[in-house]
Design a protein around this motif. Structure first.
Motif, PDB file in Angstrom:
ATOM      1  N   LEU A  46       0.828  -1.206   0.000  1.00  0.00           N
ATOM      2  CA  LEU A  46       0.000   0.000   0.000  1.00  0.00           C
ATOM      3  C   LEU A  46       0.860   1.252   0.000  1.00  0.00           C
ATOM      4  CD1 LEU A  46      -2.672   1.505   0.244  1.00  0.00           C
ATOM      5  CD2 LEU A  46      -2.593   1.085   2.715  1.00  0.00           C
ATOM      6  N   GLN A  47       1.869   1.285   0.839  1.00  0.00           N
ATOM      7  CA  GLN A  47       2.740   2.451   0.894  1.00  0.00           C
ATOM      8  C   GLN A  47       3.466   2.650  -0.432  1.00  0.00           C
ATOM      9  OE1 GLN A  47       4.498   3.215   4.611  1.00  0.00           O
ATOM     10  NE2 GLN A  47       6.251   4.327   3.820  1.00  0.00           N
ATOM     11  N   ASN A  48       3.894   1.555  -1.052  1.00  0.00           N
ATOM     12  CA  ASN A  48       4.610   1.664  -2.323  1.00  0.00           C
ATOM     13  C   ASN A  48       3.693   2.184  -3.435  1.00  0.00           C
ATOM     14  OD1 ASN A  48       7.284   1.120  -3.542  1.00  0.00           O
ATOM     15  ND2 ASN A  48       6.124  -0.280  -4.871  1.00  0.00           N
ATOM     16  N   VAL A  49       2.413   1.778  -3.413  1.00  0.00           N
ATOM     17  CA  VAL A  49       1.461   2.280  -4.405  1.00  0.00           C
ATOM     18  C   VAL A  49       1.273   3.785  -4.244  1.00  0.00           C
ATOM     19  CG1 VAL A  49      -0.948   2.229  -5.156  1.00  0.00           C
ATOM     20  CG2 VAL A  49       0.256   0.098  -4.704  1.00  0.00           C
ATOM     21  N   LEU A  50       1.180   4.260  -3.010  1.00  0.00           N
ATOM     22  CA  LEU A  50       1.011   5.695  -2.774  1.00  0.00           C
ATOM     23  C   LEU A  50       2.240   6.478  -3.229  1.00  0.00           C
ATOM     24  CD1 LEU A  50      -0.708   5.612   0.734  1.00  0.00           C
ATOM     25  CD2 LEU A  50      -1.788   5.974  -1.495  1.00  0.00           C
ATOM     26  N   ILE A  51       3.416   5.901  -3.066  1.00  0.00           N
ATOM     27  CA  ILE A  51       4.639   6.530  -3.583  1.00  0.00           C
ATOM     28  C   ILE A  51       4.602   6.540  -5.109  1.00  0.00           C
ATOM     29  CG2 ILE A  51       7.147   6.296  -3.769  1.00  0.00           C
ATOM     30  CD1 ILE A  51       7.095   5.131  -0.899  1.00  0.00           C
ATOM     31  N   LEU A  68       2.062   6.676  -6.975  1.00  0.00           N
ATOM     32  CA  LEU A  68       1.077   7.669  -7.409  1.00  0.00           C
ATOM     33  C   LEU A  68       1.538   9.101  -7.175  1.00  0.00           C
ATOM     34  CD1 LEU A  68      -2.089   5.877  -5.991  1.00  0.00           C
ATOM     35  CD2 LEU A  68      -1.495   6.113  -8.413  1.00  0.00           C
ATOM     36  N   LYS A  69       2.664   9.242  -6.489  1.00  0.00           N
ATOM     37  CA  LYS A  69       3.281  10.543  -6.202  1.00  0.00           C
ATOM     38  C   LYS A  69       2.448  11.390  -5.244  1.00  0.00           C
ATOM     39  CE  LYS A  69       5.763  10.596 -10.616  1.00  0.00           C
ATOM     40  NZ  LYS A  69       6.912   9.890 -10.031  1.00  0.00           N
ATOM     41  N   VAL A  70       1.614  10.741  -4.461  1.00  0.00           N
ATOM     42  CA  VAL A  70       0.907  11.452  -3.392  1.00  0.00           C
ATOM     43  C   VAL A  70       1.673  11.345  -2.082  1.00  0.00           C
ATOM     44  CG1 VAL A  70      -0.544   9.514  -2.602  1.00  0.00           C
ATOM     45  CG2 VAL A  70      -1.405  11.861  -2.435  1.00  0.00           C
ATOM     46  N   LEU A  71       2.608  10.397  -2.020  1.00  0.00           N
ATOM     47  CA  LEU A  71       3.428  10.173  -0.834  1.00  0.00           C
ATOM     48  C   LEU A  71       4.894  10.229  -1.225  1.00  0.00           C
ATOM     49  CD1 LEU A  71       3.527   9.361   2.201  1.00  0.00           C
ATOM     50  CD2 LEU A  71       3.505   6.969   1.440  1.00  0.00           C
ATOM     51  N   ALA A  72       5.684  10.945  -0.439  1.00  0.00           N
ATOM     52  CA  ALA A  72       7.114  11.080  -0.715  1.00  0.00           C
ATOM     53  C   ALA A  72       7.827   9.741  -0.503  1.00  0.00           C
ATOM     54  CB  ALA A  72       7.719  12.145   0.189  1.00  0.00           C
ATOM     55  N   GLY A  73       8.907   9.552  -1.233  1.00  0.00           N
ATOM     56  CA  GLY A  73       9.702   8.342  -1.072  1.00  0.00           C
ATOM     57  C   GLY A  73      10.143   7.784  -2.401  1.00  0.00           C
ATOM     58  N   GLN A  74      10.958   6.764  -2.348  1.00  0.00           N
ATOM     59  CA  GLN A  74      11.472   6.107  -3.540  1.00  0.00           C
ATOM     60  C   GLN A  74      10.677   4.842  -3.796  1.00  0.00           C
ATOM     61  OE1 GLN A  74      13.988   7.122  -5.697  1.00  0.00           O
ATOM     62  NE2 GLN A  74      13.272   5.387  -6.929  1.00  0.00           N
ATOM     63  N   GLU A  75      10.038   4.767  -4.948  1.00  0.00           N
ATOM     64  CA  GLU A  75       9.270   3.571  -5.281  1.00  0.00           C
ATOM     65  C   GLU A  75      10.183   2.357  -5.360  1.00  0.00           C
ATOM     66  OE1 GLU A  75       6.323   1.812  -8.803  1.00  0.00           O
ATOM     67  OE2 GLU A  75       6.972   3.917  -8.840  1.00  0.00           O
TER      68      GLU A  75
END
Length: 344
Positions: A228-233, A235-242
């Motif tokens: 889930l966290q990786n999907v949000l990354i 989608l560029k709504v959550l910061a981080g490295q996919e």
């Protein structure tokens, strides 16, 4: 279109962090002025997509509910670019009762769209999502398991949609969940499905089947949460490295599909079911998949259930006790290479 009776103090256009409830008037206890309250939260900052994140569409499917509750408490506003709407238990009555259907009206939220503002509580919630939430979001993420009735090999899944750009967005987001299988499925149980309503509005829709049954092991919880966290990354709504499956030292996701009625194998009679095959296993045509035994006729030979074709056992019956018409197996097949080309 009737106006929704749902009220909330959440301002969906307001930046920052908000916690609140969706309130449905419903006199189900001693008070004539009672309401059903569905917890909701939003996090919004700057420019970016709006993502609706929900679970508990079926109440007895808990890994997604836990994943969302953990995520909504752990994120910092500075990590957000856009808006996330969190609804960890969209079907609260069913979640509290550990049932697939709402105990308040006996309805399946996932089959109640587009809803009815003047109907039962399930109809009202479906109407609210259809007319108040879906039109104002870019992405709908709806986290499922097989519930108590079906055990799935944990996977992200989606429908085939006609719009090529929408299809590419959905396939990329589905792959970002980093599950071993990415599963294309068909609607074999009627109409009114939540993902279809969102897809028809052009939304990017991501859904999952994270196992099933009463027991959820730690590995499934970890996958549900990390994916889930990786999907949000992604989608560029959550910061981080996919993170890709290659980054994790894993082979590419295997795209499979169950699009024909014959891929869904139902019990011809009641009994207790013994599975011969674990989910995720490749099976050959006519291979025995399991046996139905008969408590009242122990002298009777069991009924053997055979695979109608070769494929992958992506899901099988959860409880051993089985009634005529219950799903026994879902048999998936590798997606054709020409179809895969449409995803990129």
């Amino acid at each position: 279109m009737s106006q929704t009776p749902i009220s909330t103090r959440i301002d969906f256009n307001k930046p920052g962090i908000q916690w609140g409830t969706l309130n449905i008037p419903f006199s189900y206890n001693l008070s004539g002025w009672a309401q059903l309250q569905i917890p909701i939260s939003t996090m919004a900052r700057g420019e970016g997509p709006t993502v609706l994140l929900m679970a508990g569409n079926h109440g007895d499917e808990y890994p997604g509910q836990i994943a969302i509750m953990k995520l909504m408490k752990s994120l910092n506003l500075e990590e957000i670019s856009g808006r996330i709407i969190f609804i960890p238990a969209i079907n609260m009555p069913a979640a509290k009762a550990a049932t697939r259907l709402s105990p308040l009206d006996g309805k399946n939220l996932n089959r109640s769209f587009p809803g009815n503002a003047e109907g039962t509580v399930t109809d009202i919630m479906a109407h609210y999502l259809t007319h108040e939430i879906f039109p104002n979001v870019d992405v709908v993420i709806d986290l499922h398991t097989g519930g108590r009735g079906v055990y799935f090999y944990p996977c992200a899944h989606m429908h085939l949609v006609e719009n090529r750009e929408q299809l590419r967005r959905m396939a990329a987001a589905t792959e970002a969940y980093n599950t071993d299988f990415s599963f294309l499925y068909a609607d074999i149980a009627g109409k009114g499905l939540l993902p279809v309503e969102a897809e028809n509005m052009g939304k990017t829709v991501v859904t999952t089947e994270m196992g099933g049954g009463e027991v959820t092991n730690a590995a499934v919880h970890r996958l549900c949460q990390s994916g889930l966290q990786n999907v949000l990354i992604h989608l560029k709504v959550l910061a981080g490295q996919e993170t890709s499956r290659v980054d994790l030292g894993l082979p590419p996701t295997r795209w499979i599909q169950a699009l024909d009625a014959e891929d869904y194998i139902f019990s011809p009679e009641s009994g207790i079911f013994e599975s011969f095959v674990d989910v995720g296993a490749d099976v050959s045509g006519d291979q025995p998949l399991g046996a139905l035994h008969f408590l009242e006729r122990p002298d009777r030979e069991p009924t053997i259930i055979h695979a109608p074709s070769k494929g992958i056992a992506i899901a099988h019956r959860g409880p051993t006790l089985t009634s005529q018409g219950d799903i026994l197996f879902c048999l998936a097949h590798d997606v054709d290479a020409d179809v895969l080309k449409t995803f990129s």
